[in-house]
Design a protein around this motif. Sequence first.
Motif, PDB file in Angstrom:
ATOM      1  N   LEU A 251     -53.712  36.876  26.260  1.00 10.65           N
ATOM      2  CA  LEU A 251     -52.402  37.224  26.829  1.00 10.65           C
ATOM      3  C   LEU A 251     -51.508  35.993  26.917  1.00 10.65           C
ATOM      4  O   LEU A 251     -50.311  36.058  26.597  1.00 10.65           O
ATOM      5  CB  LEU A 251     -52.583  37.844  28.213  1.00 10.65           C
ATOM      6  N   ALA A 252     -52.081  34.872  27.329  1.00 12.20           N
ATOM      7  CA  ALA A 252     -51.306  33.626  27.418  1.00 12.20           C
ATOM      8  C   ALA A 252     -50.769  33.220  26.054  1.00 12.20           C
ATOM      9  O   ALA A 252     -49.622  32.748  25.937  1.00 12.20           O
ATOM     10  CB  ALA A 252     -52.174  32.505  28.001  1.00 12.20           C
TER      11      ALA A 252
ATOM     12  N   LEU B 265     -44.845  31.295  31.887  1.00 10.62           N
ATOM     13  CA  LEU B 265     -45.960  32.161  32.259  1.00 10.62           C
ATOM     14  C   LEU B 265     -47.207  31.840  31.442  1.00 10.62           C
ATOM     15  O   LEU B 265     -48.325  31.851  31.970  1.00 10.62           O
ATOM     16  CB  LEU B 265     -45.572  33.630  32.061  1.00 10.62           C
ATOM     17  N   ALA B 266     -47.006  31.553  30.155  1.00 11.92           N
ATOM     18  CA  ALA B 266     -48.152  31.290  29.269  1.00 11.92           C
ATOM     19  C   ALA B 266     -48.868  30.000  29.636  1.00 11.92           C
ATOM     20  O   ALA B 266     -50.082  29.989  29.866  1.00 11.92           O
ATOM     21  CB  ALA B 266     -47.683  31.251  27.817  1.00 11.92           C
TER      22      ALA B 266
ATOM     23  N   GLY C 120     -52.420  30.821  31.312  1.00 16.14           N
ATOM     24  CA  GLY C 120     -53.362  29.937  30.626  1.00 16.14           C
ATOM     25  C   GLY C 120     -54.248  29.157  31.589  1.00 16.14           C
ATOM     26  O   GLY C 120     -55.480  29.164  31.456  1.00 16.14           O
ATOM     27  N   PRO C 121     -53.665  28.483  32.604  1.00 17.44           N
ATOM     28  CA  PRO C 121     -54.508  27.789  33.591  1.00 17.44           C
ATOM     29  C   PRO C 121     -55.435  28.724  34.358  1.00 17.44           C
ATOM     30  O   PRO C 121     -56.562  28.344  34.682  1.00 17.44           O
ATOM     31  CB  PRO C 121     -53.475  27.146  34.526  1.00 17.44           C
ATOM     32  N   LEU C 122     -54.972  29.946  34.670  1.00 20.08           N
ATOM     33  CA  LEU C 122     -55.846  30.903  35.349  1.00 20.08           C
ATOM     34  C   LEU C 122     -57.054  31.248  34.486  1.00 20.08           C
ATOM     35  O   LEU C 122     -58.183  31.330  34.978  1.00 20.08           O
ATOM     36  CB  LEU C 122     -55.072  32.183  35.670  1.00 20.08           C
ATOM     37  N   SER C 123     -56.820  31.434  33.200  1.00 18.32           N
ATOM     38  CA  SER C 123     -57.915  31.726  32.277  1.00 18.32           C
ATOM     39  C   SER C 123     -58.933  30.587  32.260  1.00 18.32           C
ATOM     40  O   SER C 123     -60.149  30.817  32.336  1.00 18.32           O
ATOM     41  CB  SER C 123     -57.354  31.955  30.876  1.00 18.32           C
ATOM     42  N   SER C 124     -58.435  29.363  32.178  1.00  9.25           N
ATOM     43  CA  SER C 124     -59.336  28.197  32.159  1.00  9.25           C
ATOM     44  C   SER C 124     -60.116  28.079  33.460  1.00  9.25           C
ATOM     45  O   SER C 124     -61.305  27.750  33.464  1.00  9.25           O
ATOM     46  CB  SER C 124     -58.533  26.924  31.916  1.00  9.25           C
ATOM     47  N   ARG C 125     -59.442  28.364  34.570  1.00  5.77           N
ATOM     48  CA  ARG C 125     -60.096  28.273  35.879  1.00  5.77           C
ATOM     49  C   ARG C 125     -61.204  29.312  36.007  1.00  5.77           C
ATOM     50  O   ARG C 125     -62.300  29.008  36.475  1.00  5.77           O
ATOM     51  CB  ARG C 125     -59.051  28.459  36.980  1.00  5.77           C
TER      52      ARG C 125
END
Length: 288
Positions: A170-171, A217-218, A223-228
């Motif tokens: 999504l990012a 947003l990306a 993107g940071p939420l995905s990595s976290r």
Amino acid sequence: MLVIGGLVFMLLCVFGSFAASGGAIVPLVKSMPFELLTIMGAGIGTFVMASSIGDLKHVPGALGKAVKGPKFGRQDYLELLCLLFSFTRLAQSHGVMALEQHIETPMESTIFGKYPKIRDNQRVRRLICDYLRMISMNMDDPFQLDEVMSRELAKNLKEDCHVAHSLQTLADALPALGIVAAVLGVIKTMGSISKPPEVLGEMIAGALVGTFLGVLLAYGIVGPLSSRIRSVVEEDAHYYDLIRAVFVAFLQGNAPQVSVEIGRKDIPGELMPSFEEVDTALNELAVG
């Protein structure tokens, strides 16, 4: 809380520096709700299309992981080491058949009863019981057990990371969706080409907000939420892998205390109890 703090700090820096440098906030604020509706609506729609019902059910939990951080702490690792020591010592001293009463009715087990947090964690409890059951069924080849457990743990890790992978997809798409919103804004502007320049300027500025929000947003949020989420899942995976390390070491002929020490070495450094802490805890068990 670091996630929330970082998000607030990032937004303050982005919008604060824009306002402090003399940027016009009014066009930004007026356009943002409609641009967000376009970008986030398209993003959520594509996310739902690309996911299963099961995956969508795990999204709230995954976001909770991002905020709360890893589930297991230093004390949790110490308690797991003590539990595994108790089971391996029981198998060594009374034979593997002595494990049956504990693995068939774990909620009534005296060993599990000493560690209610482990007992009440269904995944951990089942993992321990399943492989102790296999050991009690004469699966005494450490290489075979290692292979089977490694495959299951790898499968579980892949499944747990699915939300993180979906969010990263999504990012990657959000900047393009931001361009879609910007193009729609340009089309709207071109339809009003006869209006005064100051009106057109505000409409063009509003259109560019779509590109800005898509990129923000990306790279600033999704993107940071995905990595976290991926980082938290991978760190928690060490807890489950500790069970594999101790059981394999025990089947290789090591004493229970040595097996536990071998497992302790696999724990991430900042969460790893010291040798003295583990030794003291195991001695208390032995006395008890």
